[in-house]
Write a protein that holds these residues in place. Structure first.
Motif, short mmCIF file in Angstrom:
data_model
loop_
_atom_site.label_atom_id
_atom_site.label_comp_id
_atom_site.label_asym_id
_atom_site.label_seq_id
_atom_site.Cartn_x
_atom_site.Cartn_y
_atom_site.Cartn_z
N LYS A 9 0.85 -1.18 0.00
CA LYS A 9 0.00 0.00 0.00
C LYS A 9 0.89 1.24 0.00
CE LYS A 9 -3.51 1.45 3.11
NZ LYS A 9 -4.53 0.92 3.98
N ALA A 16 1.33 7.37 -6.16
CA ALA A 16 0.21 8.28 -6.40
C ALA A 16 0.53 9.69 -5.91
CB ALA A 16 -1.03 7.75 -5.70
N LEU A 17 1.12 9.75 -4.73
CA LEU A 17 1.41 11.07 -4.17
C LEU A 17 2.45 11.77 -5.02
CD1 LEU A 17 1.42 10.13 -0.41
CD2 LEU A 17 -0.23 11.60 -1.56
N LEU A 20 0.76 13.30 -7.83
CA LEU A 20 -0.13 14.41 -7.48
C LEU A 20 0.63 15.67 -7.12
CD1 LEU A 20 -2.90 12.90 -5.22
CD2 LEU A 20 -3.19 14.00 -7.41
N CYS A 82 -12.30 4.40 6.18
CA CYS A 82 -12.93 5.65 6.62
C CYS A 82 -12.39 6.15 7.96
CB CYS A 82 -14.43 5.46 6.74
SG CYS A 82 -15.19 4.89 5.22
N ARG A 186 -8.80 15.71 -8.64
CA ARG A 186 -8.17 15.50 -7.33
C ARG A 186 -8.35 14.10 -6.75
NH1 ARG A 186 -7.12 20.19 -4.58
NH2 ARG A 186 -5.70 18.81 -3.49
N PHE A 206 -6.76 1.21 -2.97
CA PHE A 206 -7.58 2.42 -2.88
C PHE A 206 -9.04 1.99 -2.96
CE2 PHE A 206 -3.60 3.84 -4.95
CZ PHE A 206 -3.11 4.53 -3.84
N PHE A 215 -19.79 1.42 0.08
CA PHE A 215 -20.77 1.46 1.18
C PHE A 215 -22.18 1.59 0.63
CE2 PHE A 215 -18.97 5.78 0.66
CZ PHE A 215 -20.10 6.57 0.52
N LEU A 221 -21.85 7.97 5.39
CA LEU A 221 -21.28 8.77 4.31
C LEU A 221 -22.23 8.93 3.13
CD1 LEU A 221 -17.48 7.83 4.04
CD2 LEU A 221 -18.60 9.58 5.42
N ILE A 231 -14.55 14.35 3.58
CA ILE A 231 -13.63 14.70 2.49
C ILE A 231 -12.81 15.94 2.84
CG2 ILE A 231 -13.54 15.52 0.10
CD1 ILE A 231 -16.05 13.72 -0.42
N PRO A 236 -7.87 15.01 -0.62
CA PRO A 236 -7.10 13.85 -1.04
C PRO A 236 -6.21 13.33 0.11
CG PRO A 236 -6.94 15.59 -2.69
CD PRO A 236 -7.63 16.17 -1.51
N LEU A 243 -9.07 21.19 -0.01
CA LEU A 243 -10.18 21.62 -0.87
C LEU A 243 -10.88 22.79 -0.18
CD1 LEU A 243 -11.99 18.24 -1.80
CD2 LEU A 243 -10.13 19.37 -3.03
N VAL A 251 -18.05 17.78 -4.54
CA VAL A 251 -17.56 16.44 -4.86
C VAL A 251 -18.34 15.40 -4.04
CG1 VAL A 251 -15.60 16.23 -3.22
CG2 VAL A 251 -15.46 15.16 -5.47
C1 HEC Z 1 -3.35 9.59 -2.97
C2 HEC Z 1 -4.50 8.74 -3.17
C3 HEC Z 1 -5.88 9.32 -2.87
C4 HEC Z 1 -6.44 10.45 -3.38
C5 HEC Z 1 -5.84 11.42 -4.38
C6 HEC Z 1 -7.77 10.51 -2.82
N1 HEC Z 1 -8.00 9.46 -1.99
FE1 HEC Z 1 -9.73 9.04 -1.00
N2 HEC Z 1 -8.83 7.47 -0.09
C7 HEC Z 1 -7.54 7.02 -0.35
C8 HEC Z 1 -7.26 5.89 0.51
C9 HEC Z 1 -5.95 5.07 0.53
C10 HEC Z 1 -8.41 5.70 1.31
C11 HEC Z 1 -8.58 4.66 2.40
C12 HEC Z 1 -7.71 4.94 3.58
C13 HEC Z 1 -6.95 3.74 4.05
O1 HEC Z 1 -7.33 2.59 3.75
O2 HEC Z 1 -5.94 3.95 4.72
C14 HEC Z 1 -9.39 6.70 0.87
C15 HEC Z 1 -10.68 6.78 1.38
C16 HEC Z 1 -11.68 7.58 0.83
C17 HEC Z 1 -13.09 7.52 1.18
C18 HEC Z 1 -13.74 6.59 2.18
C19 HEC Z 1 -13.77 5.16 1.72
C20 HEC Z 1 -14.60 4.92 0.49
O3 HEC Z 1 -14.12 4.17 -0.38
O4 HEC Z 1 -15.72 5.44 0.34
C21 HEC Z 1 -13.73 8.46 0.43
C22 HEC Z 1 -15.20 8.79 0.40
C23 HEC Z 1 -12.72 9.15 -0.35
N3 HEC Z 1 -11.49 8.59 -0.09
C24 HEC Z 1 -12.96 10.21 -1.20
C25 HEC Z 1 -11.96 10.90 -1.88
C26 HEC Z 1 -12.20 12.13 -2.60
C27 HEC Z 1 -13.53 12.83 -2.77
C28 HEC Z 1 -10.99 12.52 -3.12
C29 HEC Z 1 -10.68 13.75 -3.92
C30 HEC Z 1 -11.03 15.02 -3.33
C31 HEC Z 1 -10.00 11.52 -2.72
N4 HEC Z 1 -10.63 10.57 -1.94
C32 HEC Z 1 -8.68 11.53 -3.09
C33 HEC Z 1 -6.67 7.54 -1.27
C34 HEC Z 1 -6.85 8.70 -1.99
#
Ligand code: HEC
Ligand code: HEC
Length: 264
Positions: A9, A16-17, A20, A82, A186, A206, A215, A221, A231, A236, A243, A251
């Protein structure tokens, strides 16, 4: 095994980072270490013996839910999807903030809920699964993990960083069309253009944010306001609070307008 998953992971996250931002990995560190928030006990202080074993079991279930609690999981999420940083991150409903407030009354089901009830609710809606029986080893382990994480926290107090934030009402009605643009710019890199998430070696790297493996419509959520607050402070990933409020609302409206399993 946990080591390997975290490693994979980690690699994906770094990739990914890197795409970005040009920022350093250090920015991926969680912000909850600062003194503003309660500091849960460090990982390596979980004691040996039967209590420590139960706590460690809870942590494994929390981070690899499908693997360690598979009869009860109906999607590709984990508790950590989450409740970030293994349930430690402020404003992602951290376990240390939760444990000290239960039992408590919830409007959702109009009764006083135990922590066991609350966790079972997350299985049913957020994990789209079958809640484990209250006296099951799965629930006992998750409660032990939560208990341990709140060690030293004042009982009954609403700690700073507990739960998720409630954003102020948006200036204009949340707009899924604007939200789609925010999502593409994003979020899609990690969560996929179609919200499907991304897997690595068969494990979720992811998580999916909509569709059959996300879900269901009974989940917290699924409420646009709750999702916007999540969010805003957490996404992100590692760039929480980047944001604008309006972008978070938009979003969230976009994500919650997409298909997902019905409320059971
Ligand atoms: C760099 C990668 C990355 C980006 C960019 C990113 N996320 Fe996530 N997001 C994750 C990860 C990884 C998790 C789960 C956390 C974990 O398992 O540690 C997550 C969890 C979530 C969840 C809760 C779990 C789910 O699947 O519903 C939501 C909602 C979410 N992100 C929305 C967003 C939104 C909206 C954006 C853009 C504004 C965004 N994320 C950008 C990596 C990312
Ligand atoms: C799709 C996202 C999601 C997943 C997955 C999820 N939860 Fe939650 N959980 C939430 C939300 C949203 C809340 C409500 C937070 C709030 O209202 O402040 C919540 C609340 C909780 C609370 C109470 C927190 C408090 O401060 O009152 C606990 C405990 C909890 N979840 C445990 C779990 C466990 C254990 C799992 C895995 C079996 C899990 N959750 C999976 C979204 C999720």
């Amino acid at each position: 095994m946990i080591q390997r998953t975290l490693f994979q992971k980690g690699l994906l996250l770094i990739l990914a980072l890197g795409l970005l931002t040009s920022g350093s990995i250090a920015s991926a560190e969680s912000p909850e270490g600062t003194s503003r928030f309660f500091s849960p006990p460090p990982e390596d202080s979980i004691p040996s013996g039967p209590f420590g074993d139960l706590v460690r079991k809870g942590e494994r279930i929390f981070t690899q839910t499908r693997k360690y609690a598979h009869p009860y999981v109906g999607n590709d999420l984990t508790c950590e999807s989450c409740h970030l940083n293994r349930g430690r991150k402020a404003y992602s409903a951290p376990l240390w903030g939760a444990y000290v407030l239960y039992p408590r009354y919830r409007k959702k089901n109009h009764r006083v809920n135990t922590l066991e009830d609350r966790i079972r609710g997350c299985f049913r809606f957020s994990m789209n699964g079958m809640p484990p029986p209250s006296d099951s080893e799965t629930i006992k382990a998750l409660v032990a993990y939560s208990f341990w994480m709140s060690r030293g926290a004042p009982v009954g107090e609403k700690l700073t960083g507990r739960g998720m934030i409630n954003l102020e009402s948006p200036k204009r009605t949340p707009d899924p069309f604007s939200g789609k643009k925010v999502y593409a710019a994003r979020c899609a890199l990690c969560h996929g253009l179609h919200g499907q998430g991304r897997k690595s070696h068969g494990e979720t790297a992811f998580p999916p944010v909509w569709g059959a493996r996300s879900f269901n419509q009974g989940a917290g959520l699924f409420k646009v306001s709750k999702l916007a607050g999540f969010i805003k402070m957490n996404m992100p990933l590692s760039k929480g609070d980047s944001l604008t409020d309006q972008e978070a609302w938009d979003v969230a409206a976009y994500i919650d307008s997409q298909p997902r399993p019905k409320k059971p």
